[in-house]
Design an enzyme around this catalytic site. Sequence first.
Site, short mmCIF file in Angstrom:
data_model
loop_
_atom_site.label_atom_id
_atom_site.label_comp_id
_atom_site.label_asym_id
_atom_site.label_seq_id
_atom_site.Cartn_x
_atom_site.Cartn_y
_atom_site.Cartn_z
N CYS A 56 -42.86 -84.89 -18.15
CA CYS A 56 -42.05 -84.39 -17.03
C CYS A 56 -41.77 -82.91 -17.18
CB CYS A 56 -40.73 -85.17 -16.95
SG CYS A 56 -40.92 -86.95 -17.09
C1 BEZ Z 1 -42.86 -88.42 -20.77
O1 BEZ Z 1 -42.88 -88.22 -19.56
O2 BEZ Z 1 -43.46 -87.70 -21.55
C2 BEZ Z 1 -42.07 -89.57 -21.28
C3 BEZ Z 1 -41.55 -90.48 -20.39
C4 BEZ Z 1 -40.81 -91.53 -20.86
C5 BEZ Z 1 -40.58 -91.66 -22.21
C6 BEZ Z 1 -41.09 -90.75 -23.09
C7 BEZ Z 1 -41.84 -89.69 -22.62
#
Ligand code: BEZ
Length: 177
Positions: A56
């Site tokens: 994200c």
């Molecule tokens: C990520 O978007 O990198 C992510 C999403 C949920 C848990 C851990 C990482």
Amino acid sequence: MTGKKKVPFVTFLTRVRDDSVQGPNPYRWEKRTSDDYFAGKRVILFSLPGAFTPTCSTYQLPNFEDLYAEFKKEGIDAIYCLSVNDAFVMNAWGKSLGLQKVELIPDGSGEFTRKMGMLVAKDNLGFGMRSWRYAALVNNGVVEQWFEEEGFSDNCGTDPYGVSSPQNVLQTLKDAA
Ligand code: BEZ
């Protein structure tokens, strides 16, 4: 998601800067409703598992920010990034990325995400309840296009990222123009 669904009416608790507030943290609470964000606007909403998480923070949110002008050319009035995180966390995340264009929506209680049918457990990561990753084209509060990552499930090991990427959403808008 099938058919045309309206986004739920929810009141979000945001923190906005107010220089009349004394002290080292000049912010105050401001309630903003779904109508404030969606009424009369054609917007992109995207939602993700958590502020500061790697995909994200490295790809999805910065790439939406970088492509903002391209979305505007396709008639998009605003881009919103929503997460089941409180306003303090969302503001700190935006500040850390130097965000100027994408607006962050704190769905701290998860009410909007639950009513969208997108709330999942992420107890496997110690996250509690969070949002499945998706994006949507929302016109005057009505979901017109839906981009949901595959494999909607609780305690997912690796969160998929592809269909809700800004590149895919933008290309879909361009193809439809
Ligand atoms: C990520 O978007 O990198 C992510 C999403 C949920 C848990 C851990 C990482």
